[in-house]
Design a protein around this motif. Sequence first.
Motif, mmCIF file in Angstrom:
data_model
loop_
_atom_site.group_PDB
_atom_site.id
_atom_site.type_symbol
_atom_site.label_atom_id
_atom_site.label_comp_id
_atom_site.label_asym_id
_atom_site.label_seq_id
_atom_site.Cartn_x
_atom_site.Cartn_y
_atom_site.Cartn_z
ATOM 1 N N ARG A 1 -24.390 -22.490 13.503
ATOM 2 C CA ARG A 1 -25.738 -22.249 14.030
ATOM 3 C C ARG A 1 -26.306 -20.959 13.462
ATOM 4 N NH1 ARG A 1 -26.035 -21.528 19.905
ATOM 5 N NH2 ARG A 1 -28.263 -21.678 19.578
ATOM 6 N N SER A 2 -25.432 -19.938 13.321
ATOM 7 C CA SER A 2 -25.915 -18.629 12.880
ATOM 8 C C SER A 2 -26.425 -18.649 11.439
ATOM 9 C CB SER A 2 -24.825 -17.562 13.041
ATOM 10 O OG SER A 2 -23.926 -17.591 11.947
ATOM 11 N N VAL A 3 -25.997 -19.630 10.633
ATOM 12 C CA VAL A 3 -26.548 -19.707 9.279
ATOM 13 C C VAL A 3 -27.703 -20.702 9.220
ATOM 14 C CG1 VAL A 3 -24.397 -19.004 8.182
ATOM 15 C CG2 VAL A 3 -24.916 -21.436 8.403
ATOM 16 N N GLY A 4 -28.120 -21.215 10.364
ATOM 17 C CA GLY A 4 -29.312 -22.048 10.415
ATOM 18 C C GLY A 4 -29.058 -23.550 10.347
ATOM 19 N N ALA A 5 -27.817 -23.981 10.563
ATOM 20 C CA ALA A 5 -27.532 -25.414 10.529
ATOM 21 C C ALA A 5 -28.033 -26.091 11.806
ATOM 22 C CB ALA A 5 -26.026 -25.641 10.378
ATOM 23 N N GLY A 6 -28.603 -27.296 11.651
ATOM 24 C CA GLY A 6 -29.066 -28.064 12.802
ATOM 25 C C GLY A 6 -27.932 -28.914 13.361
ATOM 26 N N THR A 7 -28.202 -29.575 14.494
ATOM 27 C CA THR A 7 -27.153 -30.324 15.185
ATOM 28 C C THR A 7 -26.529 -31.421 14.315
ATOM 29 O OG1 THR A 7 -28.259 -29.888 17.270
ATOM 30 C CG2 THR A 7 -26.623 -31.635 17.277
ATOM 31 N N GLU B 1 -37.723 -23.710 13.886
ATOM 32 C CA GLU B 1 -38.229 -22.574 13.115
ATOM 33 C C GLU B 1 -37.228 -21.428 13.060
ATOM 34 O OE1 GLU B 1 -42.354 -21.291 13.622
ATOM 35 O OE2 GLU B 1 -42.690 -23.209 14.638
ATOM 36 N N LEU B 2 -36.372 -21.380 14.081
ATOM 37 C CA LEU B 2 -35.370 -20.309 14.105
ATOM 38 C C LEU B 2 -34.396 -20.435 12.952
ATOM 39 C CD1 LEU B 2 -34.502 -20.042 17.870
ATOM 40 C CD2 LEU B 2 -35.560 -18.314 16.442
ATOM 41 N N ARG B 3 -34.207 -21.676 12.474
ATOM 42 C CA ARG B 3 -33.218 -21.875 11.416
ATOM 43 C C ARG B 3 -33.560 -21.070 10.173
ATOM 44 N NH1 ARG B 3 -32.888 -28.281 12.172
ATOM 45 N NH2 ARG B 3 -32.340 -28.206 14.367
ATOM 46 N N THR B 4 -34.846 -20.972 9.847
ATOM 47 C CA THR B 4 -35.207 -20.177 8.670
ATOM 48 C C THR B 4 -35.018 -18.684 8.958
ATOM 49 O OG1 THR B 4 -37.481 -20.422 9.378
ATOM 50 C CG2 THR B 4 -36.788 -21.780 7.532
ATOM 51 N N VAL B 5 -35.302 -18.293 10.210
ATOM 52 C CA VAL B 5 -35.092 -16.884 10.586
ATOM 53 C C VAL B 5 -33.615 -16.531 10.428
ATOM 54 C CG1 VAL B 5 -35.198 -15.223 12.477
ATOM 55 C CG2 VAL B 5 -37.017 -16.921 12.207
ATOM 56 N N PRO C 1 -23.501 -21.495 3.914
ATOM 57 C CA PRO C 1 -24.897 -21.145 4.238
ATOM 58 C C PRO C 1 -25.870 -21.565 3.132
ATOM 59 C CG PRO C 1 -23.445 -19.248 4.492
ATOM 60 C CD PRO C 1 -22.631 -20.316 3.851
ATOM 61 N N LEU C 2 -25.381 -21.587 1.890
ATOM 62 C CA LEU C 2 -26.249 -21.973 0.769
ATOM 63 C C LEU C 2 -26.523 -23.475 0.794
ATOM 64 C CD1 LEU C 2 -24.472 -19.776 -1.918
ATOM 65 C CD2 LEU C 2 -26.625 -19.279 -0.757
ATOM 66 N N GLU C 3 -25.498 -24.244 1.254
ATOM 67 C CA GLU C 3 -25.714 -25.686 1.405
ATOM 68 C C GLU C 3 -26.739 -25.937 2.496
ATOM 69 O OE1 GLU C 3 -21.854 -27.517 2.075
ATOM 70 O OE2 GLU C 3 -21.034 -26.320 0.442
ATOM 71 N N VAL C 4 -26.604 -25.184 3.588
ATOM 72 C CA VAL C 4 -27.561 -25.330 4.686
ATOM 73 C C VAL C 4 -28.970 -25.006 4.188
ATOM 74 C CG1 VAL C 4 -28.256 -24.447 6.953
ATOM 75 C CG2 VAL C 4 -25.837 -24.846 6.456
ATOM 76 N N ALA C 5 -29.055 -24.005 3.311
ATOM 77 C CA ALA C 5 -30.361 -23.589 2.782
ATOM 78 C C ALA C 5 -30.837 -24.494 1.636
ATOM 79 C CB ALA C 5 -30.287 -22.143 2.297
ATOM 80 N N ARG C 6 -30.040 -25.543 1.342
ATOM 81 C CA ARG C 6 -30.361 -26.506 0.282
ATOM 82 C C ARG C 6 -30.585 -25.854 -1.077
ATOM 83 N NH1 ARG C 6 -31.474 -31.109 3.375
ATOM 84 N NH2 ARG C 6 -32.179 -30.558 5.467
ATOM 85 N N ARG C 7 -29.747 -24.879 -1.410
ATOM 86 C CA ARG C 7 -29.837 -24.292 -2.753
ATOM 87 C C ARG C 7 -29.132 -25.215 -3.740
ATOM 88 N NH1 ARG C 7 -29.910 -18.659 -1.628
ATOM 89 N NH2 ARG C 7 -31.491 -18.382 -0.034
ATOM 90 N N PRO C 8 -29.621 -25.250 -4.993
ATOM 91 C CA PRO C 8 -28.987 -26.137 -5.976
ATOM 92 C C PRO C 8 -27.536 -25.732 -6.272
ATOM 93 C CG PRO C 8 -30.699 -24.768 -6.980
ATOM 94 C CD PRO C 8 -30.787 -24.555 -5.522
ATOM 95 N N LYS C 9 -26.765 -26.733 -6.702
ATOM 96 C CA LYS C 9 -25.321 -26.550 -6.892
ATOM 97 C C LYS C 9 -24.986 -25.401 -7.846
ATOM 98 C CE LYS C 9 -21.010 -28.912 -7.105
ATOM 99 N NZ LYS C 9 -20.190 -27.785 -7.193
ATOM 100 N N ALA C 10 -25.707 -25.321 -8.957
ATOM 101 C CA ALA C 10 -25.405 -24.293 -9.953
ATOM 102 C C ALA C 10 -25.570 -22.902 -9.341
ATOM 103 C CB ALA C 10 -26.322 -24.463 -11.164
ATOM 104 N N GLU C 11 -26.631 -22.749 -8.567
ATOM 105 C CA GLU C 11 -26.884 -21.446 -7.932
ATOM 106 C C GLU C 11 -25.791 -21.115 -6.920
ATOM 107 O OE1 GLU C 11 -30.721 -21.124 -5.935
ATOM 108 O OE2 GLU C 11 -29.925 -19.406 -4.829
ATOM 109 N N ARG C 12 -25.363 -22.157 -6.178
ATOM 110 C CA ARG C 12 -24.316 -21.931 -5.176
ATOM 111 C C ARG C 12 -23.037 -21.444 -5.841
ATOM 112 N NH1 ARG C 12 -25.531 -27.336 -2.706
ATOM 113 N NH2 ARG C 12 -23.460 -27.966 -3.382
ATOM 114 N N THR C 13 -22.637 -22.150 -6.910
ATOM 115 C CA THR C 13 -21.394 -21.794 -7.598
ATOM 116 C C THR C 13 -21.444 -20.345 -8.079
ATOM 117 O OG1 THR C 13 -21.440 -24.063 -8.370
ATOM 118 C CG2 THR C 13 -19.803 -22.622 -9.369
#
Lengths: 219, 355
Positions: free
Chosen positions: A126-132, B81-85, B111-123
């Motif tokens: 949750r702290s990194v912004g993941a949804g349920t 909206e909190l997710r982006t915060v 956290p990068l997957e959650v933020a939907r960053r591309p694979k190359a950037e994540r690596t």
Amino acid sequence: MESLIELLPQLWKAAGETLYIVGLTLFFGGLGGLIVGLGLYLTRGGSLLANKPVFVVLNLLVNFVRPIPFIIFLAAAQPLARLVVGTGIGNNAIIFTISLAASFAMGRIVEQNLLTVTPGVIETARSVGAGTGRIIFTVLLPEALGPLILGYTFIFVALVDMSAVAGYVGGGGLGNFALLYGYRQFNPIVTWAAVLLIIVLVQLVQYLGNTLARKALRR
Amino acid sequence: MAIVELRGVSKVYPPHEKGGSDVVAIDDVSLSVEAGDVYGIIGYSGAGKSTLVRLVNALERSTSGEILINGRDIAGLPERELRTVRLGIGMIFQQFNLLGSRSVAANVSYPLEVARRPKAERTKRVAEMLDFVGLADKARAYPDQLSGGQKQRVGIARALASQPAILLADEATSALDPETTHEVLDLLTRVNREFGVTIIVITHEMDVIQTIASKVAVMDQGRVIERGDVFDVFSNPQQPASARFVSTVVKGIPSADELAVLRGRHPGRIVTLAFRDNAVDQARVFGEFARAGITFEVVFGGINEVQGRSFGHLTLALSDAAATDAPTTAGPGGTDRIDAVLDRVRTLTTVTEVR
């Protein structure tokens, strides 16, 4: 002994039917159990989708269905089977009824396994912004995978057990075979052949489950 | 502008049992953290520190008050909206909370997957972060193969992967031994200096505050009872609860038991003097005793260093050399002469007569 050799084609057919019934019920009942278990886990107080009324109803339903002896449940749920799969007898009816009973039994096991996941990792997600939804598929299920596999292995035996009474509603399988050709014809060798086959089947599945679980737990 | 600001924030839980009273976890707290600060929040267990820090990234929702992150009030924002915060706020935990089903690299990548960053950037980012925390060789290892200190370093790498401006550390070193604690604190100091990340540190260990924080707030029963520069709070705590904390690391004032022992050994007068960098000149204080012919023995004390400045207390057993040689020339036990010196010393620093 000769009679057993004569009955071999029926034995193999029955074994195939057991596999068919147990395989499909493992799939449908397993899926149902996952949904019921997740529902119990997620709606519990303090959890991600905490919802007391839903939890109470679900919890009551599970407690209501689980203690009913399966052979009674089979009879009681027959009208429902007619409604859903169009027939109250035969393999399809029994697959429906076992899946339904297994969903509630497995739901409890899934719930217990999910509760072993430390709340801290859920909070971290949750702290990194993941949804349920994401937490369910990337944290909850992967973190509980080892125990879940063992839980499904455990329920497999219960499915074999339940499938044995299929004969009562016109289904097949090893249980039916043992009753029809062994018990009723006073031929214990035939009965024991069915027992042996079931033991081998359960051993194989237990071994497979243990191996997969060990892999998931990396132990 | 403050990067994190709490204005009159409260968190009230419903009663534990029916008919009970509400549980006030956070009671009207206002706090302002400037960008680049390492801000310590200290208090005993149950003081509300962990709840307070969870209000900052809204893992816990406040009951009232404003919570401003970069000037934006997040108190009323919907979960979505909190997710982006939250992507802009990293967090590390006492129990590390690594995902046991994922490798070290996959944990940092999460956290990068959650933020939907591309694979190359994540690596690329994962490699950078593991390099930064010194665990590049452990990328393929699993958490249960790591030591506590290594786990927390992975936790830090993961918390910083999405390049947050704020890092919350919830008792991040409380499960570690003293040596590993210092490794992790050094790393946090680097995070603050090299990346300019603002860090809020929750701890019950004064030592942690002393090592890395520049400002500190002391919490007690859901309230912030004292706050300020770490040096000020350490060297001159105003509240009894803060003073109790300070005394756990700042050895200097003898406890009642220690005093009894001192009394038994030194029949004369015993005083405790406070010293504070830039405010009290030790040489002048001791000069006064020497000029008056009062001999002294340091019987207890400690001088501490915080942020390059020193402070502390020294307890002296005093005796009047002249009075011992010729008892008739002065009052009994040289009391008058000692009083005269102490009066002069009082103009220089705080003197506490120990009875």
